[in-house]
Design a protein around this motif. Structure first.
Motif, PDB file in Angstrom:
ATOM      1  N   SER A  90       0.829  -1.201   0.000  1.00 13.37           N
ATOM      2  CA  SER A  90       0.000   0.000   0.000  1.00 13.37           C
ATOM      3  C   SER A  90       0.869   1.259   0.000  1.00 13.37           C
ATOM      4  CB  SER A  90      -0.933  -0.002   1.220  1.00 13.37           C
ATOM      5  OG  SER A  90      -1.693   1.185   1.240  1.00 13.37           O
ATOM      6  N   HIS A  91       1.887   1.261   0.825  1.00 17.41           N
ATOM      7  CA  HIS A  91       2.792   2.408   0.897  1.00 17.41           C
ATOM      8  C   HIS A  91       3.485   2.618  -0.456  1.00 17.41           C
ATOM      9  CE1 HIS A  91       5.020   5.374   3.181  1.00 17.41           C
ATOM     10  NE2 HIS A  91       6.145   4.917   2.639  1.00 17.41           N
ATOM     11  N   PHE A  92       3.947   1.532  -1.065  1.00 18.52           N
ATOM     12  CA  PHE A  92       4.599   1.613  -2.379  1.00 18.52           C
ATOM     13  C   PHE A  92       3.640   2.196  -3.420  1.00 18.52           C
ATOM     14  CE2 PHE A  92       5.763  -0.058  -6.525  1.00 18.52           C
ATOM     15  CZ  PHE A  92       7.125   0.177  -6.568  1.00 18.52           C
ATOM     16  N   LEU A  93       2.430   1.680  -3.458  1.00 23.52           N
ATOM     17  CA  LEU A  93       1.462   2.148  -4.446  1.00 23.52           C
ATOM     18  C   LEU A  93       1.110   3.619  -4.245  1.00 23.52           C
ATOM     19  CD1 LEU A  93      -0.899  -0.968  -4.561  1.00 23.52           C
ATOM     20  CD2 LEU A  93       0.818  -0.295  -6.259  1.00 23.52           C
ATOM     21  N   GLN A  94       1.042   4.041  -2.995  1.00 26.69           N
ATOM     22  CA  GLN A  94       0.738   5.444  -2.717  1.00 26.69           C
ATOM     23  C   GLN A  94       1.934   6.354  -2.990  1.00 26.69           C
ATOM     24  OE1 GLN A  94      -1.638   6.213   0.988  1.00 26.69           O
ATOM     25  NE2 GLN A  94      -1.531   3.975   1.132  1.00 26.69           N
ATOM     26  N   ARG A  95       3.094   5.988  -2.437  1.00 25.88           N
ATOM     27  CA  ARG A  95       4.266   6.862  -2.516  1.00 25.88           C
ATOM     28  C   ARG A  95       4.960   6.820  -3.870  1.00 25.88           C
ATOM     29  NH1 ARG A  95       5.615  10.706  -0.748  1.00 25.88           N
ATOM     30  NH2 ARG A  95       7.771  10.267  -0.297  1.00 25.88           N
ATOM     31  N   VAL A  96       5.086   5.657  -4.459  1.00 28.88           N
ATOM     32  CA  VAL A  96       5.838   5.532  -5.699  1.00 28.88           C
ATOM     33  C   VAL A  96       4.933   5.703  -6.912  1.00 28.88           C
ATOM     34  CG1 VAL A  96       7.295   4.017  -7.095  1.00 28.88           C
ATOM     35  CG2 VAL A  96       7.596   4.087  -4.617  1.00 28.88           C
ATOM     36  N   LEU A  97       3.789   5.026  -6.926  1.00 31.50           N
ATOM     37  CA  LEU A  97       2.919   5.087  -8.095  1.00 31.50           C
ATOM     38  C   LEU A  97       1.845   6.166  -7.989  1.00 31.50           C
ATOM     39  CD1 LEU A  97       2.516   1.294  -8.913  1.00 31.50           C
ATOM     40  CD2 LEU A  97       4.271   2.912  -9.670  1.00 31.50           C
ATOM     41  N   ALA A  98       1.818   6.861  -6.860  1.00 28.77           N
ATOM     42  CA  ALA A  98       0.911   8.001  -6.648  1.00 28.77           C
ATOM     43  C   ALA A  98      -0.561   7.615  -6.787  1.00 28.77           C
ATOM     44  CB  ALA A  98       1.276   9.157  -7.582  1.00 28.77           C
ATOM     45  N   LEU A  99      -0.898   6.406  -6.355  1.00 27.55           N
ATOM     46  CA  LEU A  99      -2.303   6.014  -6.313  1.00 27.55           C
ATOM     47  C   LEU A  99      -2.930   6.581  -5.045  1.00 27.55           C
ATOM     48  CD1 LEU A  99      -2.217   2.245  -7.362  1.00 27.55           C
ATOM     49  CD2 LEU A  99      -2.816   4.218  -8.770  1.00 27.55           C
ATOM     50  N   GLY A 100      -4.223   6.853  -5.100  1.00 27.12           N
ATOM     51  CA  GLY A 100      -4.936   7.309  -3.920  1.00 27.12           C
ATOM     52  C   GLY A 100      -4.973   6.223  -2.861  1.00 27.12           C
ATOM     53  N   ARG A 101      -5.168   6.639  -1.609  1.00 23.38           N
ATOM     54  CA  ARG A 101      -5.141   5.694  -0.488  1.00 23.38           C
ATOM     55  C   ARG A 101      -6.144   4.552  -0.667  1.00 23.38           C
ATOM     56  NH1 ARG A 101      -3.574   5.258   4.947  1.00 23.38           N
ATOM     57  NH2 ARG A 101      -5.095   4.113   6.190  1.00 23.38           N
ATOM     58  N   GLN A 102      -7.367   4.884  -1.022  1.00 25.78           N
ATOM     59  CA  GLN A 102      -8.400   3.844  -1.136  1.00 25.78           C
ATOM     60  C   GLN A 102      -8.039   2.831  -2.223  1.00 25.78           C
ATOM     61  OE1 GLN A 102     -12.366   5.379  -1.607  1.00 25.78           O
ATOM     62  NE2 GLN A 102     -13.293   3.368  -1.524  1.00 25.78           N
ATOM     63  N   ARG A 103      -7.592   3.298  -3.363  1.00 25.59           N
ATOM     64  CA  ARG A 103      -7.211   2.396  -4.454  1.00 25.59           C
ATOM     65  C   ARG A 103      -5.997   1.554  -4.050  1.00 25.59           C
ATOM     66  NH1 ARG A 103      -8.554  -0.805  -8.317  1.00 25.59           N
ATOM     67  NH2 ARG A 103      -7.171  -0.824 -10.090  1.00 25.59           N
ATOM     68  N   MET A 120       9.159  -8.423  -2.027  1.00 23.02           N
ATOM     69  CA  MET A 120       8.778  -7.514  -0.943  1.00 23.02           C
ATOM     70  C   MET A 120      10.000  -6.738  -0.450  1.00 23.02           C
ATOM     71  SD  MET A 120       6.005  -6.563   0.429  1.00 23.02           S
ATOM     72  CE  MET A 120       4.986  -7.873  -0.176  1.00 23.02           C
ATOM     73  N   GLU A 121      11.132  -7.423  -0.323  1.00 27.58           N
ATOM     74  CA  GLU A 121      12.360  -6.743   0.099  1.00 27.58           C
ATOM     75  C   GLU A 121      12.760  -5.678  -0.912  1.00 27.58           C
ATOM     76  OE1 GLU A 121      15.189  -9.903   0.747  1.00 27.58           O
ATOM     77  OE2 GLU A 121      14.113 -10.598   2.536  1.00 27.58           O
ATOM     78  N   ARG A 122      12.563  -5.963  -2.197  1.00 27.77           N
ATOM     79  CA  ARG A 122      12.881  -4.970  -3.226  1.00 27.77           C
ATOM     80  C   ARG A 122      11.950  -3.762  -3.135  1.00 27.77           C
ATOM     81  NH1 ARG A 122      16.408  -6.885  -7.414  1.00 27.77           N
ATOM     82  NH2 ARG A 122      17.649  -8.433  -6.292  1.00 27.77           N
ATOM     83  N   PHE A 123      10.677  -3.999  -2.835  1.00 24.79           N
ATOM     84  CA  PHE A 123       9.755  -2.870  -2.624  1.00 24.79           C
ATOM     85  C   PHE A 123      10.303  -1.966  -1.522  1.00 24.79           C
ATOM     86  CE2 PHE A 123       5.783  -5.274  -4.188  1.00 24.79           C
ATOM     87  CZ  PHE A 123       5.655  -4.511  -5.329  1.00 24.79           C
ATOM     88  N   VAL A 124      10.680  -2.579  -0.404  1.00 20.80           N
ATOM     89  CA  VAL A 124      11.175  -1.806   0.738  1.00 20.80           C
ATOM     90  C   VAL A 124      12.456  -1.065   0.364  1.00 20.80           C
ATOM     91  CG1 VAL A 124      12.099  -1.967   3.079  1.00 20.80           C
ATOM     92  CG2 VAL A 124      10.058  -3.262   2.455  1.00 20.80           C
ATOM     93  N   CYS A 125      13.366  -1.751  -0.304  1.00 21.97           N
ATOM     94  CA  CYS A 125      14.627  -1.112  -0.698  1.00 21.97           C
ATOM     95  C   CYS A 125      14.380   0.047  -1.654  1.00 21.97           C
ATOM     96  CB  CYS A 125      15.586  -2.123  -1.328  1.00 21.97           C
ATOM     97  SG  CYS A 125      16.253  -3.276  -0.124  1.00 21.97           S
ATOM     98  N   PHE A 126      13.477  -0.153  -2.608  1.00 24.45           N
ATOM     99  CA  PHE A 126      13.195   0.937  -3.544  1.00 24.45           C
ATOM    100  C   PHE A 126      12.538   2.108  -2.826  1.00 24.45           C
ATOM    101  CE2 PHE A 126      10.881   3.429  -6.606  1.00 24.45           C
ATOM    102  CZ  PHE A 126      11.863   3.661  -7.545  1.00 24.45           C
ATOM    103  N   LEU A 127      11.614   1.821  -1.919  1.00 25.66           N
ATOM    104  CA  LEU A 127      10.988   2.903  -1.147  1.00 25.66           C
ATOM    105  C   LEU A 127      12.040   3.700  -0.380  1.00 25.66           C
ATOM    106  CD1 LEU A 127       7.812   1.138   0.240  1.00 25.66           C
ATOM    107  CD2 LEU A 127       7.832   3.254  -1.094  1.00 25.66           C
ATOM    108  N   MET A 141      10.192  11.019  -6.278  1.00 21.69           N
ATOM    109  CA  MET A 141       8.741  10.983  -6.091  1.00 21.69           C
ATOM    110  C   MET A 141       8.094  12.223  -6.696  1.00 21.69           C
ATOM    111  SD  MET A 141       8.497   8.160  -4.557  1.00 21.69           S
ATOM    112  CE  MET A 141       8.773   7.160  -3.127  1.00 21.69           C
ATOM    113  N   GLY A 142       8.675  13.371  -6.413  1.00 17.70           N
ATOM    114  CA  GLY A 142       8.138  14.619  -6.959  1.00 17.70           C
ATOM    115  C   GLY A 142       8.233  14.652  -8.477  1.00 17.70           C
ATOM    116  N   ASP A 143       9.362  14.177  -9.011  1.00 19.85           N
ATOM    117  CA  ASP A 143       9.532  14.128 -10.462  1.00 19.85           C
ATOM    118  C   ASP A 143       8.485  13.216 -11.093  1.00 19.85           C
ATOM    119  OD1 ASP A 143      11.716  15.807 -10.231  1.00 19.85           O
ATOM    120  OD2 ASP A 143      13.201  14.199 -10.474  1.00 19.85           O
ATOM    121  N   PHE A 144       8.223  12.086 -10.468  1.00 17.98           N
ATOM    122  CA  PHE A 144       7.226  11.167 -11.009  1.00 17.98           C
ATOM    123  C   PHE A 144       5.832  11.790 -10.961  1.00 17.98           C
ATOM    124  CE2 PHE A 144       4.323   7.440 -10.592  1.00 17.98           C
ATOM    125  CZ  PHE A 144       4.478   6.965 -11.881  1.00 17.98           C
TER     126      PHE A 144
END
Length: 175
Positions: A90-103, A120-127, A141-144
Motif C-alpha cells: 500500500s505504501h509503495f502504491l501510494q508513494r511511488v505510483l501516486a495512487l490514492g489511499r483507497q485504491r 517484498m524486500e525490493r519494494f522496501v529497498c526501492f521505497l 517521487m516529486g519528479d514522477f
C-alpha cells in the motif's frame, strides 16, 4: 476478489484473509469472535466457522465453537507477515505510483498474497532509495508526480503504454 489456490502445506489467500482479520481484531479487542470476523471479512458466520476449523487444524488459531478466537504464536507470525506485506505494498502504491489511499489499499489486499519475500524486500529497498533521493538532491517521487500530471517531452503514460504494447507484441512474434 480473485483468490489463489494453496499448494500443499501453504495457506490459500482466503485463509490468509482470515488470519489478517483475526490479527486486526485482536489488536483492538485482544480476542476475536466469529461474528466480528464475519463482519470484517464480509461472509456468513458458518463460513467463518469452516475457515477457523481449517486454521485450527494447521495450528494457527485456538478455536472452539462459541469461544473467543486467538492466534497461536505461529498464527500471529503468519498474520504479521501478511499485514506487513499489505502495509509495504500500500505504501509503495501510494508513494511511488501516486495512487490514492483507497485504491492502494484495495490493490494491496489483492497483491499481499502474491508477492514473494524477495520482491517484498525490493519494494522496501526501492521505497528507502526513493525517499532518501539521489545524492544530487533530485526528488524521484516529486519528479514522477510531475510526470503523471504533465507528461514528459510530449509523452504521457498512455503514449508509453502504447510503446510497451508494441514491444510486447514484437517479443511475442519473435518467440
Amino acid at each position: 476478489m480473485s483468490k489463489r489456490a494453496a499448494a500443499p502445506g501453504e495457506l490459500s489467500s482466503t485463509l490468509e484473509d482470515y488470519l489478517e482479520a483475526i490479527f486486526r481484531i485482536e489488536k483492538k479487542s485482544r480476542a476475536a469472535r466469529v461474528r466480528d470476523i464475519a463482519v470484517r471479512v464480509g461472509v456468513a458466520k458458518s463460513t467463518v466457522n469452516a475457515a477457523l476449523r481449517s486454521l485450527a487444524a494447521k495450528g494457527l488459531v485456538d478455536y472452539e465453537p462459541y469461544e473467543l478466537i486467538v492466534l497461536t504464536p505461529q498464527g500471529r507470525d503468519r498474520a504479521l507477515a501478511i499485514v506487513m506485506n499489505h502495509f509495504i505494498i500500500s505504501h509503495f502504491l501510494q508513494r511511488v505510483l501516486a495512487l490514492g489511499r483507497q485504491r492502494a489499499e484495495s490493490m494491496a489486499c489483492e497483491l499481499e498474497h502474491a508477492v514473494d519475500r524477495e520482491t517484498m524486500e525490493r519494494f522496501v529497498c526501492f521505497l528507502a532509495f526513493a525517499e532518501k533521493s539521489a545524492p544530487d538532491g533530485s526528488d524521484l517521487m516529486g519528479d514522477f508526480q510531475r510526470f503523471l500530471d504533465e507528461g514528459y517531452e510530449a509523452q504521457t503514460c498512455q503514449a508509453l503504454l502504447r510503446e510497451y504494447r508494441a514491444r510486447m507484441e514484437a517479443e511475442v512474434e519473435a518467440g
